[in-house]
Design an enzyme around this catalytic site. Structure first.
Site: not given
Length: 273
Positions: A13-15, A102, A104, A126, A159, A163, A170
């Site tokens: 939640a904090g990210g 979500g 990856t 996804a 990106h 990352k 994607t």
């Protein structure tokens, strides 16, 4: 699973992504923010989730224990790291909670764990929750069927510097969409790096190139290049809210579904096109 006011829990939640997921959950009609999670020892524990996301007080405090909030949510939304997501997956499977994933960077064992869990709970998994990206994946299938056997196919993605996995989920989904349209297995035709004296390009391969720089939210291009012309299909994201909105929309879409593995194309009904 409740048919109205789907209650969601937000991991991380904090990210950056977590805060926007909170905003999206508070904004979408039919969705209620039920819980917000952070890792044990985080300085954010005990904070109000809405205030943390800049959306005002909600009365939902950030906690570290899934057990403590297991009665407060119907669908768990997770955009964290593979190891954490798999722990959350086991909990959700045990307690009959839906999931929107979500995250990856899963290896094949992690992907198999998700497929196995979908026998018992409903999961939307996804690589990208953007509406535009998923429309692009459909366009890539069409383009590959027409041009794929006659062109050199390259996928370029960019990106932000933080990352941690490459190529992006994607980009891999783009490669898989193209390979599937050509009746190929991506594992057999992907080229992930080129260095030194590589020789000429091998026909029928799908190349990948990766950029990591600055604060780029996400840019993806698929190139179908022939002699004298090339087609490029590009998607550029300027805000993470597009992913957050798609993820929360997916959680709402899971209402009434007891089990099964779905992706964003199911949510958007793109498979019927």
């Amino acid at each position: 699973m409740h048919d109205a006011n789907i209650r969601v829990a937000i991991a991380g939640a904090g990210g950056r992504m977590g805060r926007q997921l909170i905003q999206a959950a508070l904004a979408l009609e039919g969705v209620q923010l039920g819980a917000a999670l952070e890792r044990e020892g985080s300085s954010l524990l005990g904070s109000d989730a809405g205030e943390l996301a800049g959306a005002g007080k909600t009365g939902v405090t950030v906690q570290s224990s899934l057990d403590a909030v297991k009665d407060d949510f119907d669908v768990f939304i997770d955009f964290t790291r593979p190891e954490g997501t798999l722990n959350h997956l086991a909990f959700c499977r045990q307690h009959g909670k839906g999931m929107v994933i979500g995250t990856t960077g899963f290896d094949e064992a992690g992907k198999q764990a998700i497929r196995d869990a979908a026998a018992d709970i409903a999961i939307v998994f996804a690589a990208n929750f953007s509406v535009g990206v998923n429309v692009m994946l459909k366009l890539l299938e069409k383009a590959a069927k027409v041009m794929g056997d006659y062109t050199d196919i390259e996928i370029i993605e960019a990106h932000h510097r933080h990352k941690v996995d490459a190529p992006s989920g994607t980009a891999l989904a783009m490669g898989e969409a193209i390979a599937h349209a050509l009746d190929k297995d991506l594992k057999d035709c992907a080229v992930y790096s080129r260095e030194g004296h590589t020789g000429e390009r091998v026909p029928g391969t799908i190349g990948f190139a990766t950029v990591r720089a600055g604060d780029i939210v996400g840019e993806h291009t698929a190139m179908f290049a022939d002699i004298g012309e090339r087609l490029e299909i590009t998607h550029k994201a300027s805000s993470r809210m597009t992913f957050a909105n798609g993820a929360v929309r997916s959680a709402l879409w899971l209402s009434g579904k007891e089990s099964g593995l779905f992706d964003m194309r199911d949510v958007l009904d793109l498979n019927s096109l």
